[in-house]
Scaffold this motif. Structure first.
Motif, PDB file in Angstrom:
ATOM      1  N   GLU A 191       1.390   4.379  -2.784  1.00 31.06           N
ATOM      2  CA  GLU A 191       1.253   5.791  -2.393  1.00 31.06           C
ATOM      3  C   GLU A 191       2.550   6.569  -2.587  1.00 31.06           C
ATOM      4  O   GLU A 191       2.587   7.779  -2.355  1.00 31.06           O
ATOM      5  CB  GLU A 191       0.805   5.883  -0.932  1.00 31.06           C
ATOM      6  N   TYR A 208     -13.390  17.554  -1.562  1.00 32.44           N
ATOM      7  CA  TYR A 208     -12.504  16.929  -2.541  1.00 32.44           C
ATOM      8  C   TYR A 208     -11.118  17.565  -2.525  1.00 32.44           C
ATOM      9  O   TYR A 208     -10.101  16.883  -2.638  1.00 32.44           O
ATOM     10  CB  TYR A 208     -13.138  17.003  -3.941  1.00 32.44           C
ATOM     11  N   HIS A 252      -4.742  16.281   1.968  1.00 30.80           N
ATOM     12  CA  HIS A 252      -4.320  15.283   2.952  1.00 30.80           C
ATOM     13  C   HIS A 252      -3.383  14.259   2.312  1.00 30.80           C
ATOM     14  O   HIS A 252      -2.396  13.835   2.923  1.00 30.80           O
ATOM     15  CB  HIS A 252      -5.536  14.588   3.552  1.00 30.80           C
ATOM     16  N   SER A 253      -3.683  13.879   1.088  1.00 27.82           N
ATOM     17  CA  SER A 253      -2.805  12.945   0.369  1.00 27.82           C
ATOM     18  C   SER A 253      -1.438  13.578   0.138  1.00 27.82           C
ATOM     19  O   SER A 253      -0.399  12.924   0.296  1.00 27.82           O
ATOM     20  CB  SER A 253      -3.446  12.563  -0.968  1.00 27.82           C
ATOM     21  N   LEU A 254      -1.448  14.856  -0.197  1.00 29.35           N
ATOM     22  CA  LEU A 254      -0.183  15.569  -0.424  1.00 29.35           C
ATOM     23  C   LEU A 254       0.633  15.661   0.861  1.00 29.35           C
ATOM     24  O   LEU A 254       1.861  15.532   0.845  1.00 29.35           O
ATOM     25  CB  LEU A 254      -0.472  16.977  -0.955  1.00 29.35           C
ATOM     26  N   GLN A 255      -0.053  15.848   1.989  1.00 34.64           N
ATOM     27  CA  GLN A 255       0.640  15.954   3.268  1.00 34.64           C
ATOM     28  C   GLN A 255       1.401  14.683   3.612  1.00 34.64           C
ATOM     29  O   GLN A 255       2.457  14.732   4.253  1.00 34.64           O
ATOM     30  CB  GLN A 255      -0.366  16.274   4.380  1.00 34.64           C
ATOM     31  N   GLU A 256       0.901  13.539   3.191  1.00 34.52           N
ATOM     32  CA  GLU A 256       1.604  12.290   3.448  1.00 34.52           C
ATOM     33  C   GLU A 256       2.941  12.270   2.712  1.00 34.52           C
ATOM     34  O   GLU A 256       3.953  11.838   3.252  1.00 34.52           O
ATOM     35  CB  GLU A 256       0.742  11.095   3.032  1.00 34.52           C
ATOM     36  N   SER A 257       2.945  12.760   1.475  1.00 40.44           N
ATOM     37  CA  SER A 257       4.204  12.827   0.727  1.00 40.44           C
ATOM     38  C   SER A 257       5.153  13.848   1.334  1.00 40.44           C
ATOM     39  O   SER A 257       6.376  13.679   1.287  1.00 40.44           O
ATOM     40  CB  SER A 257       3.926  13.193  -0.743  1.00 40.44           C
ATOM     41  N   ARG A 316       0.834  -1.208   0.000  1.00 42.63           N
ATOM     42  CA  ARG A 316       0.000   0.000   0.000  1.00 42.63           C
ATOM     43  C   ARG A 316       0.865   1.253   0.000  1.00 42.63           C
ATOM     44  O   ARG A 316       0.609   2.203  -0.756  1.00 42.63           O
ATOM     45  CB  ARG A 316      -0.910  -0.022   1.219  1.00 42.63           C
ATOM     46  N   LYS A 326      -9.352  16.261   0.551  1.00 42.73           N
ATOM     47  CA  LYS A 326      -8.836  14.912   0.350  1.00 42.73           C
ATOM     48  C   LYS A 326      -7.498  14.942  -0.384  1.00 42.73           C
ATOM     49  O   LYS A 326      -6.552  14.239  -0.029  1.00 42.73           O
ATOM     50  CB  LYS A 326      -9.848  14.077  -0.436  1.00 42.73           C
ATOM     51  N   MET A 327      -7.395  15.783  -1.412  1.00 41.87           N
ATOM     52  CA  MET A 327      -6.142  15.895  -2.167  1.00 41.87           C
ATOM     53  C   MET A 327      -5.025  16.486  -1.311  1.00 41.87           C
ATOM     54  O   MET A 327      -3.876  16.055  -1.387  1.00 41.87           O
ATOM     55  CB  MET A 327      -6.360  16.745  -3.425  1.00 41.87           C
TER      56      MET A 327
END
Length: 229
Positions: free
Chosen positions: A70, A156, A162-167, A66, A159-160
């Motif tokens: 990501e 929306y 939050h995904s960017l924050q992981e990177s 997973r 959500k994008m």
């Protein structure tokens, strides 16, 4: 303590919500990246993680698959599975997306944020002046940005982001660690808040984009200094 006892402990006492084991493993690795105990470039072995997390290798493998999808884990031809290391191009792409998304969030916030939300942003920003430790400044900065995202009132976009924050976790040390940056950033935050209070979406977006570009300059400088070493 036996391995079976350790696994039982990890899957019951430390898992009150009854999450799947693969989710437990995933969260463990994510937290380790955030805390710096698994920095970019670290080699990852399933057997080692299995012992550390107290789970079998199957959920560890599922979590790593997973994370690879990501972009947080990569396969290096020499070192094997590692925590992803960002190169110059990847950092540039990451900040380009951050500038676009955060600029959009600020623009939306100028239109949709409530007076209470804007006042809370102001409170967060003013709190910076009382903070000294980098750790506290970083924590408060994250609160400011996450609050700004929510002020956009667009699920929306959130959500994008939050995904960017992981990177962004892969970037390592915060740019706020650079001398004088926290004071400059606070001024940039205040300017964004002023634009929100004026209900000026164009100004808010422009200021937010400038804020991210300034952070990118510092990040790039640190990257090249490290590369030179």
């Amino acid at each position: 303590m036996s391995a079976s006892t350790t696994r039982k402990s990890a899957s019951t006492a430390d898992n009150p919500r009854g999450e799947p084991r693969s989710e437990q493993a995933y969260r463990y690795i994510i937290d380790a990246i955030k805390e710096g105990s698994l920095p970019p470039g670290t080699r990852i072995r399933e057997v080692d993680l299995s012992e550390r997390v107290g789970l079998s290798r199957t959920p560890i493998r599922e979590a790593l698959n997973r994370l690879q999808l990501e972009g947080l884990v990569a396969n290096d031809p020499i070192r094997g599975t590692i925590i992803t290391e960002l190169d110059h191009g990847m950092i540039s792409e990451l900040y380009a997306m951050r500038e676009m998304l955060e600029g959009t969030a600020a623009g939306f916030a100028a239109q949709h944020a409530s007076e209470v939300e804007i006042a809370f942003l102001r409170e967060i920003s003013e709190r910076d002046a009382q903070l000294i430790e980098t750790h506290d400044l970083v924590k408060n900065n994250k609160l400011f940005h996450s609050t700004l995202y929510r002020c956009a009132h667009n699920r929306y976009l959130l959500k994008m982001l939050h995904s960017l924050q992981e990177s962004m976790m892969l970037l390592g040390r915060s740019t706020l660690a650079k001398s004088g940056r926290s004071e400059t950033a606070r001024g940039e935050h205040q300017a964004i808040i002023n634009a929100l209070e004026a209900r000026d979406p164009e100004a808010a977006e422009k200021l937010a984009r400038t804020h991210i570009r300034e952070a990118y300059k510092i990040r790039l400088e640190a990257f090249f200094e490290s590369y030179g070493d």
